[in-house]
Design a protein around this motif. Structure first.
Motif, PDB file in Angstrom:
ATOM      1  N   UNK A  45       0.851  -1.193   0.000  1.00  0.00           N
ATOM      2  CA  UNK A  45       0.000   0.000   0.000  1.00  0.00           C
ATOM      3  C   UNK A  45       0.881   1.235   0.000  1.00  0.00           C
ATOM      4  N   UNK A  46       0.303   2.359  -0.412  1.00  0.00           N
ATOM      5  CA  UNK A  46       1.040   3.621  -0.357  1.00  0.00           C
ATOM      6  C   UNK A  46       0.085   4.782  -0.134  1.00  0.00           C
ATOM      7  N   UNK A  47       0.636   5.862   0.407  1.00  0.00           N
ATOM      8  CA  UNK A  47      -0.094   7.111   0.569  1.00  0.00           C
ATOM      9  C   UNK A  47       0.914   8.246   0.387  1.00  0.00           C
ATOM     10  N   UNK A  48       0.416   9.433   0.131  1.00  0.00           N
ATOM     11  CA  UNK A  48       1.289  10.545  -0.235  1.00  0.00           C
ATOM     12  C   UNK A  48       0.804  11.838   0.410  1.00  0.00           C
ATOM     13  N   UNK A  49       1.736  12.745   0.719  1.00  0.00           N
ATOM     14  CA  UNK A  49       1.366  14.031   1.302  1.00  0.00           C
ATOM     15  C   UNK A  49       2.362  15.106   0.891  1.00  0.00           C
ATOM     16  N   UNK A  50       1.889  16.331   0.828  1.00  0.00           N
ATOM     17  CA  UNK A  50       2.773  17.467   0.595  1.00  0.00           C
ATOM     18  C   UNK A  50       3.442  17.851   1.916  1.00  0.00           C
ATOM     19  N   UNK A  51       4.662  18.378   1.818  1.00  0.00           N
ATOM     20  CA  UNK A  51       5.404  18.836   2.995  1.00  0.00           C
ATOM     21  C   UNK A  51       5.680  20.330   2.795  1.00  0.00           C
ATOM     22  N   UNK A  52       4.788  21.200   3.283  1.00  0.00           N
ATOM     23  CA  UNK A  52       4.981  22.638   3.111  1.00  0.00           C
ATOM     24  C   UNK A  52       6.291  23.125   3.741  1.00  0.00           C
ATOM     25  N   UNK A  53       6.730  24.311   3.329  1.00  0.00           N
ATOM     26  CA  UNK A  53       8.029  24.854   3.742  1.00  0.00           C
ATOM     27  C   UNK A  53       8.141  25.103   5.239  1.00  0.00           C
ATOM     28  N   UNK A  54       7.021  25.229   5.956  1.00  0.00           N
ATOM     29  CA  UNK A  54       7.095  25.472   7.400  1.00  0.00           C
ATOM     30  C   UNK A  54       6.925  24.200   8.230  1.00  0.00           C
ATOM     31  N   UNK A  55       6.964  23.041   7.600  1.00  0.00           N
ATOM     32  CA  UNK A  55       6.777  21.782   8.323  1.00  0.00           C
ATOM     33  C   UNK A  55       7.941  21.511   9.268  1.00  0.00           C
ATOM     34  N   UNK A  56       7.645  20.842  10.371  1.00  0.00           N
ATOM     35  CA  UNK A  56       8.647  20.544  11.392  1.00  0.00           C
ATOM     36  C   UNK A  56       8.956  19.047  11.443  1.00  0.00           C
ATOM     37  N   UNK A  57       7.903  18.224  11.507  1.00  0.00           N
ATOM     38  CA  UNK A  57       8.075  16.775  11.615  1.00  0.00           C
ATOM     39  C   UNK A  57       7.206  16.042  10.606  1.00  0.00           C
ATOM     40  N   UNK A  58       7.612  14.813  10.290  1.00  0.00           N
ATOM     41  CA  UNK A  58       6.810  13.883   9.506  1.00  0.00           C
ATOM     42  C   UNK A  58       6.644  12.634  10.365  1.00  0.00           C
ATOM     43  N   UNK A  59       5.396  12.229  10.577  1.00  0.00           N
ATOM     44  CA  UNK A  59       5.080  11.017  11.323  1.00  0.00           C
ATOM     45  C   UNK A  59       4.520  10.000  10.347  1.00  0.00           C
ATOM     46  N   UNK A  60       4.905   8.739  10.504  1.00  0.00           N
ATOM     47  CA  UNK A  60       4.383   7.702   9.614  1.00  0.00           C
ATOM     48  C   UNK A  60       4.351   6.369  10.339  1.00  0.00           C
ATOM     49  N   UNK A  61       3.435   5.499   9.900  1.00  0.00           N
ATOM     50  CA  UNK A  61       3.342   4.184  10.515  1.00  0.00           C
ATOM     51  C   UNK A  61       1.990   3.555  10.279  1.00  0.00           C
ATOM     52  N   UNK A  62       1.582   2.732  11.244  1.00  0.00           N
ATOM     53  CA  UNK A  62       0.293   2.051  11.162  1.00  0.00           C
ATOM     54  C   UNK A  62      -0.564   2.455  12.356  1.00  0.00           C
ATOM     55  N   UNK A  63      -1.870   2.352  12.167  1.00  0.00           N
ATOM     56  CA  UNK A  63      -2.813   2.665  13.241  1.00  0.00           C
ATOM     57  C   UNK A  63      -3.824   1.532  13.353  1.00  0.00           C
ATOM     58  N   UNK A  64      -4.452   1.448  14.519  1.00  0.00           N
ATOM     59  CA  UNK A  64      -5.481   0.437  14.761  1.00  0.00           C
ATOM     60  C   UNK A  64      -6.519   1.008  15.705  1.00  0.00           C
ATOM     61  N   UNK A  65      -7.793   0.848  15.338  1.00  0.00           N
ATOM     62  CA  UNK A  65      -8.917   1.181  16.214  1.00  0.00           C
ATOM     63  C   UNK A  65      -9.747  -0.071  16.386  1.00  0.00           C
ATOM     64  N   UNK A  66      -9.964  -0.475  17.613  1.00  0.00           N
ATOM     65  CA  UNK A  66     -10.769  -1.665  17.873  1.00  0.00           C
ATOM     66  C   UNK A  66      -9.950  -2.939  17.818  1.00  0.00           C
ATOM     67  N   UNK A  67     -10.680  -4.052  17.743  1.00  0.00           N
ATOM     68  CA  UNK A  67     -10.038  -5.364  17.802  1.00  0.00           C
ATOM     69  C   UNK A  67      -9.268  -5.679  16.522  1.00  0.00           C
ATOM     70  N   UNK A  68      -8.310  -6.619  16.647  1.00  0.00           N
ATOM     71  CA  UNK A  68      -7.565  -7.083  15.497  1.00  0.00           C
ATOM     72  C   UNK A  68      -6.072  -6.880  15.642  1.00  0.00           C
ATOM     73  N   UNK A  69      -5.368  -7.141  14.544  1.00  0.00           N
ATOM     74  CA  UNK A  69      -3.913  -6.981  14.513  1.00  0.00           C
ATOM     75  C   UNK A  69      -3.485  -6.547  13.122  1.00  0.00           C
ATOM     76  N   UNK A  70      -2.469  -5.687  13.077  1.00  0.00           N
ATOM     77  CA  UNK A  70      -1.917  -5.209  11.804  1.00  0.00           C
ATOM     78  C   UNK A  70      -0.396  -5.313  11.866  1.00  0.00           C
ATOM     79  N   UNK A  71       0.210  -5.805  10.786  1.00  0.00           N
ATOM     80  CA  UNK A  71       1.665  -5.938  10.661  1.00  0.00           C
ATOM     81  C   UNK A  71       2.157  -5.010   9.554  1.00  0.00           C
ATOM     82  N   UNK A  72       3.421  -4.570   9.667  1.00  0.00           N
ATOM     83  CA  UNK A  72       4.034  -3.706   8.658  1.00  0.00           C
ATOM     84  C   UNK A  72       5.490  -4.099   8.454  1.00  0.00           C
ATOM     85  N   UNK A  73       5.949  -4.062   7.204  1.00  0.00           N
ATOM     86  CA  UNK A  73       7.364  -4.262   6.887  1.00  0.00           C
ATOM     87  C   UNK A  73       7.671  -3.638   5.534  1.00  0.00           C
TER      88      UNK A  73
END
Length: 194
Positions: A152-180
């Motif tokens: 999977x992929x996603x994309x975002x613009x990084x404006x000139x005043x940006x400080x940090x970029x956060x990325x990863x996986x999220x989960x709401x509710x039951x289940x499990x998610x893996x990433x590599x």
């Protein structure tokens, strides 16, 4: 005796609460994207940590598995630790935005999910100096149910005043998610004067 028990519960709850500060200093580039160093540079965060009662701080957990889309790969995972978890959790990495300013950045990764009843996601979030955007304002791909390894992929613009970029996986509710096989890359410059 009751007063002493209240003090013990209060002390235990206070100690169980996660630190408010970042676990690692923010670097200008991502590290450990194949989880060869365990969860080094990755953090477990989310709304469930900020439950005032202290009864939901253990609702989600993260770790490493010796599984991936091809043999020999390791993956990070995020899973519900209780039958009715509250809020959401992120397994994320945060970097300085300075090497990506004025560009568009793409996040891609191999994801596997099992028994996700609400939603899991691959997400990318850009933080400005005043942190004006709420945590749920992010670019993400959402999934439910059970799916084998998929890119999977996603994309975002990084404006000139940006400080940090956060990325990863999220989960709401039951289940499990893996990433590599995580990859974060600049894909183009953006027109800042539109």
């Amino acid at each position: 005796l009751e007063q002493r028990l209240d003090e013990i519960v209060k002390t235990t709850g206070t100690n169980a609460h996660p630190p408010k500060q970042a676990k690692f200093p923010r670097l200008p580039e991502p590290k450990n994207l194949q989880f060869t160093e365990g969860l080094e540079r990755w953090e477990l965060r989310g709304s469930f940590f900020y439950d005032a009662s202290g009864s939901h701080w253990q609702d989600y957990t993260s770790g490493i598995d010796e599984i991936g889309p091809i043999k020999g790969l390791k993956s990070g995972y995020l899973k519900a630790h209780v039958s009715e978890p509250q809020g959401y959790a992120d397994l994320r990495q945060a970097i300085q935005a300075k090497n990506y300013l004025g560009k568009s950045v793409r996040l891609s990764a191999d994801i596997k999910i099992t028994d996700v009843d609400e939603h899991a996601g691959l997400y990318l979030r850009v933080i400005d100096p005043l942190t004006t955007k709420p945590p749920d304002e992010r670019q993400q791909v959402i999934f439910q149910g059970t799916r084998d390894w998929t890119r999977y992929e996603t994309q975002s613009e990084v404006p000139a005043d940006s400080v940090f970029i956060l990325f990863g996986i999220s989960l709401s509710g039951k289940g499990q998610v893996w990433i590599t096989n995580v990859q974060l890359e600049s894909v183009s410059s953006i027109d800042l004067y539109k």
